[in-house]
Design a protein around this motif. Structure first.
Motif, PDB file in Angstrom:
ATOM      1  N   ASN A   1       0.804  -1.224   0.000  1.00 36.12           N
ATOM      2  CA  ASN A   1       0.000   0.000   0.000  1.00 36.12           C
ATOM      3  C   ASN A   1       0.837   1.274   0.000  1.00 36.12           C
ATOM      4  N   GLY A   2       2.159   1.152   0.001  1.00 33.88           N
ATOM      5  CA  GLY A   2       3.023   2.328   0.004  1.00 33.88           C
ATOM      6  C   GLY A   2       3.115   3.014   1.347  1.00 33.88           C
ATOM      7  N   LYS A   3       2.525   2.375   2.375  1.00 32.51           N
ATOM      8  CA  LYS A   3       2.546   2.926   3.725  1.00 32.51           C
ATOM      9  C   LYS A   3       3.017   1.880   4.734  1.00 32.51           C
ATOM     10  N   GLY A   4       3.845   0.941   4.245  1.00 29.08           N
ATOM     11  CA  GLY A   4       4.446  -0.032   5.142  1.00 29.08           C
ATOM     12  C   GLY A   4       3.700  -1.341   5.304  1.00 29.08           C
ATOM     13  N   ARG A   5       2.654  -1.590   4.505  1.00 33.03           N
ATOM     14  CA  ARG A   5       1.891  -2.825   4.624  1.00 33.03           C
ATOM     15  C   ARG A   5       1.782  -3.534   3.276  1.00 33.03           C
ATOM     16  N   PHE A   6       2.045  -4.852   3.298  1.00 29.77           N
ATOM     17  CA  PHE A   6       1.821  -5.654   2.110  1.00 29.77           C
ATOM     18  C   PHE A   6       0.348  -6.068   2.032  1.00 29.77           C
ATOM     19  N   HIS A   7      -0.114  -6.302   0.800  1.00 27.90           N
ATOM     20  CA  HIS A   7      -1.480  -6.756   0.585  1.00 27.90           C
ATOM     21  C   HIS A   7      -1.620  -8.221   1.014  1.00 27.90           C
ATOM     22  N   THR A   8      -2.857  -8.681   1.124  1.00 26.36           N
ATOM     23  CA  THR A   8      -3.139 -10.072   1.465  1.00 26.36           C
ATOM     24  C   THR A   8      -3.874 -10.752   0.315  1.00 26.36           C
ATOM     25  N   ASN A   9      -3.989 -12.082   0.401  1.00 31.86           N
ATOM     26  CA  ASN A   9      -4.711 -12.895  -0.590  1.00 31.86           C
ATOM     27  C   ASN A   9      -4.167 -12.708  -2.012  1.00 31.86           C
ATOM     28  N   VAL A  10      -2.877 -12.466  -2.153  1.00 35.78           N
ATOM     29  CA  VAL A  10      -2.294 -12.171  -3.459  1.00 35.78           C
ATOM     30  C   VAL A  10      -2.236 -13.450  -4.303  1.00 35.78           C
ATOM     31  N   THR A  11      -2.855 -13.401  -5.483  1.00 35.06           N
ATOM     32  CA  THR A  11      -2.965 -14.570  -6.361  1.00 35.06           C
ATOM     33  C   THR A  11      -2.844 -14.138  -7.815  1.00 35.06           C
ATOM     34  N   PHE A  12      -2.078 -14.883  -8.594  1.00 32.44           N
ATOM     35  CA  PHE A  12      -1.830 -14.585 -10.010  1.00 32.44           C
ATOM     36  C   PHE A  12      -2.600 -15.570 -10.890  1.00 32.44           C
ATOM     37  N   VAL A  13      -3.285 -15.030 -11.912  1.00 29.37           N
ATOM     38  CA  VAL A  13      -4.021 -15.869 -12.867  1.00 29.37           C
ATOM     39  C   VAL A  13      -3.498 -15.550 -14.264  1.00 29.37           C
TER      40      VAL A  13
END
Length: 359
Positions: free
Chosen positions: A178-190
């Protein structure tokens, strides 16, 4: 002298859905040489795969990539790269997958529409990629990346890129953090995502076992460092690159290139259901360190992280089909322009870091 480096959908239960929707965003755990990242336990990665039902994928919101501040072009004079040019070749999938791709080579046309051409603010042409090409090389390496940010399901674009571990996915930094020190969750590539067709995910879904970004983006939302990498979890004994192939890369190269920029734009006038390609030459440098590159392209949110390819060549591998930029941001008053971080030492450093963390 250039150096060469070789190297079912499933529905989730209500309980799982509630748990994952409210899962706390991931904080970075390791930093090195301006890079930051986190490795994700297999159990959590598996839950992310289950989380992404067809409905959630359809309803995921594209990231808004428009910036309200005015661009500050530095010059159209080329800036010197940070070191000697470095490249790596592109490569195809394993023989069994290659046979499946070769069965579909009867239609080699890249586009399925008359190209739209424009000259403002920069010259480019734009087309929809022919559906028959999605499962051919190199389009099979390109797809959508889905993630949850602050409880909201979102979508970007991404691609499989040369790495020794056969797991590397490349995208924009804002598609993993998010550019504020937190990674996203549920990251999945299709990869080769084809919504609305009989087989929308021809190569399945690939959850993330690692997320990596430049700390300049991760902590400070610096668009000149808007670079992100994902480690694809293996599916049994299969690795992502063996299934879809991988793009090569070119870094520390002259800025005066010609690119084919791919992505899945989802904000109007697009709807996120089709892969789009812009063909454009170098146009301008924006302000930043290093200076981002601007080209003509009218793709919108959802296209974030899609690769800019130099030497695009259908169904061929080697010193071609190399990523040398990505869809990062636009300006509100320039709907026909797209900007990318320059692929130099930051790109090379993050790539090496992601491979080391993901081995």
């Amino acid at each position: 002298m250039i150096r060469i480096l070789y190297t079912s959908f499933a529905f989730t239960s209500t309980i799982t859905s509630l748990f994952l929707t409210t899962f706390t965003p991931l904080a970075a755990t390791a930093q090195s040489n301006g890079n930051v990242g986190i490795n994700i336990p297999i159990a959590q990665a598996d839950k992310a795969t289950t989380y992404w039902t067809p409905q959630r994928m359809r309803e995921a919101k594209p990231v808004n990539i428009n910036r309200t501040t005015l661009p500050q072009p530095t010059s159209q004079v080329e800036r010197s790269p940070s070191g000697s040019p470095v490249s790596a070749p592109s490569g195809g999938p394993s023989s069994s997958q290659l046979e499946m791709l070769s069965e579909q080579l009867s239609n080699n046309s890249l586009i399925s529409s008359v190209p739209f051409a424009a000259s403002y603010p920069f010259t480019y042409s734009r087309s929809f990629v022919n559906l028959n090409r999605y499962t051919q090389y190199p389009e099979a390496t390109i797809g959508k990346v889905f993630f949850t940010e602050n409880g909201v399901d979102k979508v970007c674009s991404a691609s499989a890129v040369n790495s020794t571990n056969k797991r590397l996915i490349w995208t924009a930094g804002h598609c993993v953090s998010n550019g504020k020190g937190r990674f996203h969750t549920n990251v999945t590539f299709v990869p080769a995502y084809k919504p609305g067709t009989a087989v929308p995910a021809p190569y399945g879904t690939w959850s993330s076992c690692g997320l990596y970004a430049r700390s300049g983006w991760h902590n400070n939302s610096n668009f000149a460092q808007d670079l992100g990498a994902i480690q694809a979890c293996d599916k049994g004994n299969r690795r992502l690159h063996n299934v879809v192939g991988f793009l090569g890369f070119l870094a520390n190269a002259p800025r005066n290139q010609f690119w084919h920029a791919f992505g899945y734009p989802a904000n109007p006038p697009f709807d996120g259901r089709r892969m789009v390609v812009c063909a454009a030459p170098y146009a301008v440098n924006d302000s930043g360190n290093p200076n981002p590159i601007g080209i003509g392209c009218d793709m919108t949110g959802g296209a974030s992280g899609g690769p800019w390819l130099v030497k695009y060549s259908p169904n061929r591998f080697g010193a071609i089909n190399q990523i040398n930029g990505l869809n990062s941001y636009k300006y509100n008053h320039q709907p026909g322009a797209m900007y990318s971080p320059y692929f130099g030492s930051s790109f090379l450093s993050l790539r090496n870091y992601a491979i080391q963390r993901g081995s």
